[in-house]
Design an enzyme around this catalytic site. Structure first.
Site, PDB file in Angstrom:
ATOM      1  CE1 TYR A  25      -3.399  -2.568   5.779  1.00 34.12           C
ATOM      2  CE2 TYR A  25      -3.261  -0.222   5.287  1.00 34.12           C
ATOM      3  CZ  TYR A  25      -3.334  -1.534   4.859  1.00 34.12           C
ATOM      4  OH  TYR A  25      -3.334  -1.820   3.514  1.00 34.12           O
ATOM      5  CE  LYS A  56      -0.039  -4.542   2.966  1.00 30.22           C
ATOM      6  NZ  LYS A  56      -0.424  -5.860   2.390  1.00 30.22           N
ATOM      7  CB  THR A  98      -0.899   0.001   1.257  1.00 28.08           C
ATOM      8  OG1 THR A  98      -1.539   1.267   1.372  1.00 28.08           O
ATOM      9  CG2 THR A  98      -0.103  -0.258   2.535  1.00 28.08           C
ATOM     10  CG  ASP A  99      -1.143   5.008  -0.908  1.00 27.26           C
ATOM     11  OD1 ASP A  99      -1.662   4.406   0.053  1.00 27.26           O
ATOM     12  OD2 ASP A  99      -1.761   5.862  -1.582  1.00 27.26           O
ATOM     13  CD  GLU A 100      -3.290   3.534   4.578  1.00 27.30           C
ATOM     14  OE1 GLU A 100      -3.042   3.416   5.789  1.00 27.30           O
ATOM     15  OE2 GLU A 100      -4.447   3.558   4.126  1.00 27.30           O
TER      16      GLU A 100
HETATM   17  P1  NAD Z   1      -9.814  -7.138   2.282  1.00 28.95           P
HETATM   18  O1  NAD Z   1      -9.803  -6.846   3.737  1.00 28.95           O
HETATM   19  O2  NAD Z   1     -11.022  -6.839   1.480  1.00 28.95           O
HETATM   20  O3  NAD Z   1      -9.478  -8.689   2.045  1.00 28.95           O
HETATM   21  C1  NAD Z   1      -8.480  -9.362   2.752  1.00 28.95           C
HETATM   22  C2  NAD Z   1      -8.646 -10.839   2.495  1.00 28.95           C
HETATM   23  O4  NAD Z   1      -7.608 -11.522   3.206  1.00 28.95           O
HETATM   24  C3  NAD Z   1      -9.969 -11.418   3.001  1.00 28.95           C
HETATM   25  O5  NAD Z   1     -10.530 -12.284   2.037  1.00 28.95           O
HETATM   26  C4  NAD Z   1      -9.585 -12.189   4.247  1.00 28.95           C
HETATM   27  O6  NAD Z   1     -10.420 -13.315   4.507  1.00 28.95           O
HETATM   28  C5  NAD Z   1      -8.176 -12.626   3.899  1.00 28.95           C
HETATM   29  N1  NAD Z   1      -7.361 -12.895   5.090  1.00 28.95           N
HETATM   30  C6  NAD Z   1      -7.224 -12.083   6.179  1.00 28.95           C
HETATM   31  N2  NAD Z   1      -6.429 -12.685   7.082  1.00 28.95           N
HETATM   32  C7  NAD Z   1      -6.040 -13.872   6.545  1.00 28.95           C
HETATM   33  C8  NAD Z   1      -5.216 -14.932   6.992  1.00 28.95           C
HETATM   34  N3  NAD Z   1      -4.623 -14.891   8.197  1.00 28.95           N
HETATM   35  N4  NAD Z   1      -5.034 -15.990   6.191  1.00 28.95           N
HETATM   36  C9  NAD Z   1      -5.630 -16.046   4.969  1.00 28.95           C
HETATM   37  N5  NAD Z   1      -6.437 -15.088   4.504  1.00 28.95           N
HETATM   38  C10 NAD Z   1      -6.650 -14.005   5.279  1.00 28.95           C
HETATM   39  O7  NAD Z   1      -8.542  -6.383   1.700  1.00 28.95           O
HETATM   40  P2  NAD Z   1      -8.349  -5.601   0.323  1.00 28.95           P
HETATM   41  O8  NAD Z   1      -8.823  -4.223   0.489  1.00 28.95           O
HETATM   42  O9  NAD Z   1      -8.831  -6.423  -0.766  1.00 28.95           O
HETATM   43  O10 NAD Z   1      -6.745  -5.539   0.275  1.00 28.95           O
HETATM   44  C11 NAD Z   1      -6.002  -6.615  -0.252  1.00 28.95           C
HETATM   45  C12 NAD Z   1      -4.528  -6.301  -0.167  1.00 28.95           C
HETATM   46  O11 NAD Z   1      -4.248  -5.115  -0.903  1.00 28.95           O
HETATM   47  C13 NAD Z   1      -4.030  -6.034   1.248  1.00 28.95           C
HETATM   48  O12 NAD Z   1      -2.756  -6.601   1.368  1.00 28.95           O
HETATM   49  C14 NAD Z   1      -3.972  -4.518   1.349  1.00 28.95           C
HETATM   50  O13 NAD Z   1      -2.978  -4.117   2.261  1.00 28.95           O
HETATM   51  C15 NAD Z   1      -3.599  -4.158  -0.072  1.00 28.95           C
HETATM   52  N6  NAD Z   1      -4.057  -2.835  -0.525  1.00 28.95           N
HETATM   53  C16 NAD Z   1      -5.385  -2.484  -0.376  1.00 28.95           C
HETATM   54  C17 NAD Z   1      -5.800  -1.236  -0.871  1.00 28.95           C
HETATM   55  C18 NAD Z   1      -7.246  -0.806  -0.759  1.00 28.95           C
HETATM   56  O14 NAD Z   1      -7.560   0.346  -1.082  1.00 28.95           O
HETATM   57  N7  NAD Z   1      -8.164  -1.658  -0.344  1.00 28.95           N
HETATM   58  C19 NAD Z   1      -4.883  -0.376  -1.482  1.00 28.95           C
HETATM   59  C20 NAD Z   1      -3.546  -0.787  -1.594  1.00 28.95           C
HETATM   60  C21 NAD Z   1      -3.150  -2.018  -1.125  1.00 28.95           C
HETATM   61  O1  DAU Z   2      -4.117   4.060   0.514  1.00 26.48           O
HETATM   62  C1  DAU Z   2      -4.344   2.685   0.439  1.00 26.48           C
HETATM   63  C2  DAU Z   2      -5.171   2.251   1.624  1.00 26.48           C
HETATM   64  O2  DAU Z   2      -6.486   2.766   1.405  1.00 26.48           O
HETATM   65  C3  DAU Z   2      -5.215   0.746   1.809  1.00 26.48           C
HETATM   66  O3  DAU Z   2      -3.920   0.290   2.112  1.00 26.48           O
HETATM   67  C4  DAU Z   2      -6.175   0.372   2.946  1.00 26.48           C
HETATM   68  O4  DAU Z   2      -6.274  -1.041   3.026  1.00 26.48           O
HETATM   69  C5  DAU Z   2      -7.525   0.959   2.639  1.00 26.48           C
HETATM   70  O5  DAU Z   2      -8.405   0.694   3.709  1.00 26.48           O
HETATM   71  C6  DAU Z   2      -7.424   2.474   2.406  1.00 26.48           C
HETATM   72  O6  DAU Z   2      -7.097   3.164   3.626  1.00 26.48           O
HETATM   73  P1  DAU Z   2      -7.820   4.530   4.049  1.00 26.48           P
HETATM   74  O7  DAU Z   2      -7.701   4.688   5.500  1.00 26.48           O
HETATM   75  O8  DAU Z   2      -7.372   5.654   3.195  1.00 26.48           O
HETATM   76  O9  DAU Z   2      -9.342   4.150   3.604  1.00 26.48           O
HETATM   77  P2  DAU Z   2     -10.751   4.379   4.320  1.00 26.48           P
HETATM   78  O10 DAU Z   2     -11.783   4.000   3.321  1.00 26.48           O
HETATM   79  O11 DAU Z   2     -10.804   3.767   5.659  1.00 26.48           O
HETATM   80  O12 DAU Z   2     -10.795   5.952   4.505  1.00 26.48           O
HETATM   81  C7  DAU Z   2     -10.683   6.853   3.398  1.00 26.48           C
HETATM   82  C8  DAU Z   2     -10.708   8.272   3.959  1.00 26.48           C
HETATM   83  O13 DAU Z   2     -12.012   8.549   4.468  1.00 26.48           O
HETATM   84  C9  DAU Z   2      -9.761   8.486   5.099  1.00 26.48           C
HETATM   85  O14 DAU Z   2      -9.241   9.807   5.034  1.00 26.48           O
HETATM   86  C10 DAU Z   2     -10.634   8.350   6.336  1.00 26.48           C
HETATM   87  C11 DAU Z   2     -11.980   8.883   5.868  1.00 26.48           C
HETATM   88  N1  DAU Z   2     -13.165   8.251   6.514  1.00 26.48           N
HETATM   89  C12 DAU Z   2     -13.254   6.890   6.506  1.00 26.48           C
HETATM   90  C13 DAU Z   2     -14.328   6.236   7.080  1.00 26.48           C
HETATM   91  C14 DAU Z   2     -14.410   4.733   7.082  1.00 26.48           C
HETATM   92  C15 DAU Z   2     -14.157   9.033   7.070  1.00 26.48           C
HETATM   93  O15 DAU Z   2     -14.085  10.283   7.052  1.00 26.48           O
HETATM   94  N2  DAU Z   2     -15.213   8.394   7.661  1.00 26.48           N
HETATM   95  C16 DAU Z   2     -15.342   7.038   7.715  1.00 26.48           C
HETATM   96  O16 DAU Z   2     -16.334   6.526   8.289  1.00 26.48           O
END
Ligand code: NAD
Ligand code: DAU
Length: 368
Positions: free
Chosen positions: A173, A177, A138-140
């Site tokens: 988180y 990562k 992730t970019d985080e």
């Molecule tokens: P998600 O939470 O939707 O899905 C995570 C999946 O991992 C689920 O299916 C869960 O059952 C599985 N999982 C969790 N713990 C596990 C374990 N111990 N063993 C096996 N499986 C397990 O997540 P997502 O948003 O799809 O993100 C997927 C990946 O991409 C993550 O590594 C996250 O850090 C990365 N990522 C997410 C975003 C985003 O915006 N969502 C952006 C950049 C990177």
């Molecule tokens: O940047 C990549 C990341 O993006 C991924 O690595 C993470 O897995 C993914 O969850 C996401 O993280 P964020 O924290 O940016 O996403 P989230 O949807 O939780 O929040 C987006 C923005 O909105 C953030 O600034 C927090 C704000 N927010 C979020 C929620 C859930 C609110 O203001 N209210 C809310 O209820």
């Protein structure tokens, strides 16, 4: 001996991004076996893959990536030659309440996979030929950028995260990562394991669990539940449609340079409050409500602890080296996403029953 040209484990394939990656690969490469390894936590849902579950090149294995013995056996049973590792705990707010779970899955789980890959591939004695461990990050991990001097292409600041930006994670988180990224690089540098890492910005699209901003707010607008905006809503995120991320992952898996890192992002920065207002407009229009009908749902609440101000990814390396570009304009992607949630009420009801209600109340109080 496997009949497939490649045997690839995708971890976390029942989650949001993982399910798009699995669907994309299963449809595109009929000569690959895609083995989806997922523990089915609250975030994992096999309904995300209903359309491809019967395909002969798709296999699901319910397993916890932290369970080294099982993971090690899977590598030899399936002659695994590639890993695309997405399984993780992914929600920042949950990490603030329960950091141990994030350290366990994201750090220990990644080490378990790296070690299983190393042992299996070294036992085959061919110097890791045609093997790849691809870690999705992730970019985080880069921390947060300032809001400053806007200009044309960068409305909220001139700085971007590049592949050389120093790691500076703030939440449990992102710290977990970052740690997993370091372990992946350590396995490359120490054992010569062929690895690649990509760091992506915020994804949105179908099948995203409604704890993340966009699906949570679509669901709340539909139901007339208040929209909890953290702080002043001034934080900035860089949004990418999930299918564009899945395509980038395919490209990097096949054409990326081993040992390298690629940033993936949409050059698409939005201030939370502007995005929320656009979302309200789209949902209200689709539901036939008058313009502005749901504006009153916006409720400013206490800010997230350690809330990163701005993320902005520079993905020009991926564009220049592998010719990757996002395919969708944000407004189109958002329309598509809203349509999907409005047309998939069963999915929403399925994932928001049970444990979700408790999570919601603990997180936000009542639904008013
Ligand atoms: P998600 O939470 O939707 O899905 C995570 C999946 O991992 C689920 O299916 C869960 O059952 C599985 N999982 C969790 N713990 C596990 C374990 N111990 N063993 C096996 N499986 C397990 O997540 P997502 O948003 O799809 O993100 C997927 C990946 O991409 C993550 O590594 C996250 O850090 C990365 N990522 C997410 C975003 C985003 O915006 N969502 C952006 C950049 C990177
Ligand atoms: O940047 C990549 C990341 O993006 C991924 O690595 C993470 O897995 C993914 O969850 C996401 O993280 P964020 O924290 O940016 O996403 P989230 O949807 O939780 O929040 C987006 C923005 O909105 C953030 O600034 C927090 C704000 N927010 C979020 C929620 C859930 C609110 O203001 N209210 C809310 O209820």
């Amino acid at each position: 001996m496997s009949n497939f040209k490649r045997n690839i484990i995708v971890t976390g394939g029942a989650g949001f991004i993982g399910s798009h990656v699995v669907r994309h690969l299963v449809n595109k490469y009929s000569d690959y076996r895609i083995i989806n390894v997922d523990a089915l936590t609250y975030a994992g849902n096999l309904a995300n893959l209903k359309d491809i579950e019967q395909y002969s090149n798709y296999t699901f294995v319910k397993a916890d990536i932290c369970d080294f013995d099982i993971i090690r056996r899977l590598f030899s049973d399936y002659s695994v030659d590639g890993v695309i590792h997405l399984a993780a705990e992914s929600h920042v707010d949950r990490s603030i309440k329960d950091p141990f779970t994030f350290a366990r899955t994201n750090v220990m789980g990644t080490i378990s996979l790296l070690e299983a890959a190393r042992q299996q591939w070294q036992s085959e004695g061919n110097s890791f030929n045609n093997k790849l461990f691809y870690h999705i990050s992730t970019d985080e991990v880069y921390g947060a950028l300032e809001l400053d001097s806007p200009d044309g292409d960068a409305p909220y600041g001139s700085e971007f995260f590049t592949e050389d930006t120093r790691y500076n994670p703030h939440s449990p988180y992102s710290a977990s990562k970052a740690s997993s990224d370091h372990f992946v690089r350590a396995y490359h540098d120490t054992y010569g394991l062929p690895t690649i890492i990509s760091n992506c910005s915020n994804n949105y699209g179908p099948y995203q669990f409604p704890e993340k901003l966009i699906p949570l707010f679509i669901n709340n607008i539909c139901k007339g539940i208040s929209l909890p905006v953290y702080g002043k809503g001034e934080n900035v995120r860089d949004w990418l449609f999930v299918e564009d991320h899945a395509k980038a992952i395919d490209l990097i898996f096949h054409e990326g340079r081993v040992g390298d890192t690629y940033n993936i992002g949409g050059f698409n920065e939005w201030k939370n409050i502007d995005l929320i207002k656009l979302l309200i407009k789209i949902v209200d229009r689709k539901l036939g409500r008058p313009d502005g009908a749901s504006d009153h749902l916006i409720k400013y609440v206490t800010d997230r602890a350690g809330h990163d101000l701005r993320y902005a990814i520079d993905s020009s390396k991926l564009a220049n080296e592998l010719s990757w570009h996002p395919s969708l304009q944000f407004e189109d992607g958002l329309e598509k996403t809203v349509n999907w949630y409005l047309n998939n009420n069963d999915w929403i009801e399925g994932v928001t029953s049970g444990e979700y209600r408790q999570y919601y109340t603990e997180m936000y109080g009542s639904e008013e």
